[in-house]
Scaffold this motif. Sequence first.
Motif, PDB file in Angstrom:
ATOM      1  N   SER A  86       0.814  -1.216   0.000  1.00  0.00           N
ATOM      2  CA  SER A  86       0.000   0.000   0.000  1.00  0.00           C
ATOM      3  C   SER A  86       0.849   1.269   0.000  1.00  0.00           C
ATOM      4  O   SER A  86       0.340   2.349  -0.327  1.00  0.00           O
ATOM      5  CB  SER A  86      -0.942   0.011   1.206  1.00  0.00           C
ATOM      6  N   SER A  87       2.134   1.159   0.339  1.00  0.00           N
ATOM      7  CA  SER A  87       2.991   2.348   0.271  1.00  0.00           C
ATOM      8  C   SER A  87       3.248   2.764  -1.176  1.00  0.00           C
ATOM      9  O   SER A  87       3.901   3.779  -1.418  1.00  0.00           O
ATOM     10  CB  SER A  87       4.315   2.103   0.996  1.00  0.00           C
ATOM     11  N   ALA A  88       2.721   2.005  -2.133  1.00  0.00           N
ATOM     12  CA  ALA A  88       2.757   2.455  -3.528  1.00  0.00           C
ATOM     13  C   ALA A  88       2.029   3.785  -3.696  1.00  0.00           C
ATOM     14  O   ALA A  88       2.373   4.579  -4.583  1.00  0.00           O
ATOM     15  CB  ALA A  88       2.131   1.397  -4.432  1.00  0.00           C
ATOM     16  N   ILE A  89       1.051   4.047  -2.835  1.00  0.00           N
ATOM     17  CA  ILE A  89       0.294   5.299  -2.946  1.00  0.00           C
ATOM     18  C   ILE A  89       1.173   6.501  -2.594  1.00  0.00           C
ATOM     19  O   ILE A  89       1.325   7.415  -3.418  1.00  0.00           O
ATOM     20  CB  ILE A  89      -0.986   5.252  -2.091  1.00  0.00           C
ATOM     21  N   PRO A  90       1.782   6.565  -1.398  1.00  0.00           N
ATOM     22  CA  PRO A  90       2.660   7.710  -1.143  1.00  0.00           C
ATOM     23  C   PRO A  90       3.899   7.741  -2.042  1.00  0.00           C
ATOM     24  O   PRO A  90       4.417   8.821  -2.341  1.00  0.00           O
ATOM     25  CB  PRO A  90       3.053   7.536   0.336  1.00  0.00           C
TER      26      PRO A  90
END
Length: 632
Positions: A343-347
Amino acid sequence: MCGIAGIFHLSDQANIDAGLIAQMNDRQIHRGPDAGDYFFDPGVALAHRRLSIIDLEGSPQPMLSADKRACVVFNGEIYNFKELHQELAAKGYKFNTHGDTETILNAYLEWGEECVHKLRGMFAFAIWDRQKQSLFIARDRLGIKPFFYSLLPNGEFIFGSELKVITAHPAFDKTLRNTTIEDYFSLGYIPEPHTIYHNAFKLDPGHTLTLHKGDNGLPASKEYWDVPIDYANPLDQKEIDEQLIERLKEAVDIRMVADVPLGSFLSGGVDSSAVVAMMSQLQSEPVNTCAIGFDVKEFNETEYAQSVADRYHTNHRVEIVGQDDFDLVDQLAHLYDEPYADSSAIPTYRVCQLARKHVTVALSGDGGDELFAGYSRYIRHQLEEKVRNILPLGVRKPLFSPLGKYYPKLDWAPRFLRAKTTFQSMAMDTVEGYHNTMSILRTDERAKLFSEDYKRSLNGYNSLEVFKKYGDKVKHLDETKIAQYIDMKTYLVGDILTKVDRASMAHSLEVRVPIIDHKFVEWAFNVPTDKNLAHGIGKLSFKKALEPHLPHDVLYRKKMGFAVPLANWFRGPLKDRLYDGVLSKKMTESGYFNEKHLRRLIDDHVTGRRDNSASLWTLMMFESFLRQQKAS
C-alpha cells in the motif's frame, strides 16, 4: 531512463509487422515521452521510448554500431561509461555520441557477453548481433531495472520494460499461473522469475539470456553476479569506520551526473537522509529535496525530513497527503500490470509526482535496510533463532505448534502479547520461520482463504519454496545474513524496486539507488551481523558512521516506514468498496476463494474484532487486477 520492447522470431525471416511493435511500444510511452524509434531486420524488431537524461540530443535509440554489426535498445544508466569510453577508444573503437548507450554497444563488440562485468549501473538491454544472428539480453545485478519476456507458440520471442508491453501482443496467452497466486497472497508481490501469467517471465537480476536464430525453445538464463555469499573476510570495526562513508559518498557521487535537473527524496528516515547528506557534501549549490507527509500524526515523518533539510539548507518541498487519499486504488492495477499489494505504492506515487515537478532525476535511499539489517524483523528473527539453537526441532515442534494453532490473533493487543506468528515460527526451521514472518497471509490463513479446488490444483506447492531456493544457497551463513540474502533476492527486487520503478516511470522520473551500487553491496555485505545488530538496534554500523552527518533523532528514532492508514479506510470511506470488490462475482466465481471466509475477513475487520487490513488490501488489489485484465 527509458522503455524498451522487441520481437525476435527464432526461425522466421519475414519482416515484423511495424504496426504491432508500435502498438506494444506505445503501451510504455510514459517511460520515455521525449522520443521513440524502431529498428527492423528480417525477423527482428527493436523499439525504444526515450527519457533524455545524458547527451540529450546525441544518443538516439535503437542504436547501430559504427560497423552496422549490432543494434542495442537500453533502459537505465551506466555510471562508469566515461571510463569505459576511454578504454574502448584506446582500443580503436569510434564513438559518434557522448552517452552511455554507445559505450554498451562497443563494450559488447569488444568483450562479447562478458561485457556485463564491465558495467556499473542499473540496466536492462537487448543487443541484436547480425553476425551471430543472436539476441543478447542482460539485467543489472540487483534488479533495479525490469525486463519481461515471453516465447509465443509461433516462435516469436517478445520483450518489454513492463508487462503491459507483452500483453499488448494479440497472440499472448493471458492464462494465469496458479502457483504465483499462492506466492502473491503470501508475499504481496510475485517474485522473480515468474509473473502472474503462465507464459511471461522476468529476467532474474544479475542474469543474461542469449537466443539464436534456429533455437528450439527458450534457453536457460545465466547468472553473472550474486551478492557475495562466501563471506570469507568479514570487516572489522576499524575498516567499517574508515571506509563506509567514503564508499557511500563515491556511490552517490557517480549518480549525480545528469544533463537535466537532479534532486533526492527525503523521507526523514536514515537512508534517504544519508543520501542527501552525501549529495550536499558533493555539490556547492543546495540539493533539491522532496517529501510527502500525512495529516495523521502517527504516519507523518516530515519533521525529521525538515531537520535534515535545515541542516544542509536544501531546496525542500513538502506536500501533505490526506488520510482519505485513496483515489489511486484503481490506478495501481494498471500501474503494476499484475497483483501488487504494498500500500505504500500510494505515497510513493505521490512523492514521485511531487519530485517530477522540479527534477527529472531523483536519488533514493532504498536498500539500506536489507544491506545493513535495518528491519525490526531481523531482531525478532535473531531472537527466535537463539531458541532454535537451544531446543531441537523435535522438542520445539510439539511444544510450539499447538500454541501457534490455538493462540488467538490479538491484533489490538500490545506487541508482546501478539505472539501467534512467533509461536508458529518457533515450530519451524530458520528459513520456514522467516517465511512465516514475512507472509501477509500465513500458510494457515491461506488454507482458510483458498477454495478446496484451488488448493488441490497447487499439488502441494507452497510459496515457501521461493525462500528455500535462496536459503539453501546460503545456509552456511548466520540466520540474519540468510534473511538479508533472501530479502535482497525477493522483497527488495519484487516489492521495493518494483514499486519505485513503476511509480517513478509513471511520471517520467528517473530514480537512482546508490546504496545498492553493486560495489558498495560487495563491500557492505561483509559487515558482520554483530556490527549491524546490537543492543536491540538495527543498522548500527551504518548509523554510527553517519553520526557526524545526521541528527541523533533521525538516526536512532523508531522506524516508521511509508505506511497509509488502511485499517481506518476499510472501516470508513472504503468500506462499501471493500464489500463490493472483494465479494464481487469476479472474486467469488474465480474459483480461487472460499466465499464464506472472504466475508468473515471483511466483517471481522469492519466490526473491529480483527485488524485484517493487510489481507483485505491484498484481496482488493487482486480484484482490481482481475477487473482490469477482463477489460483489456
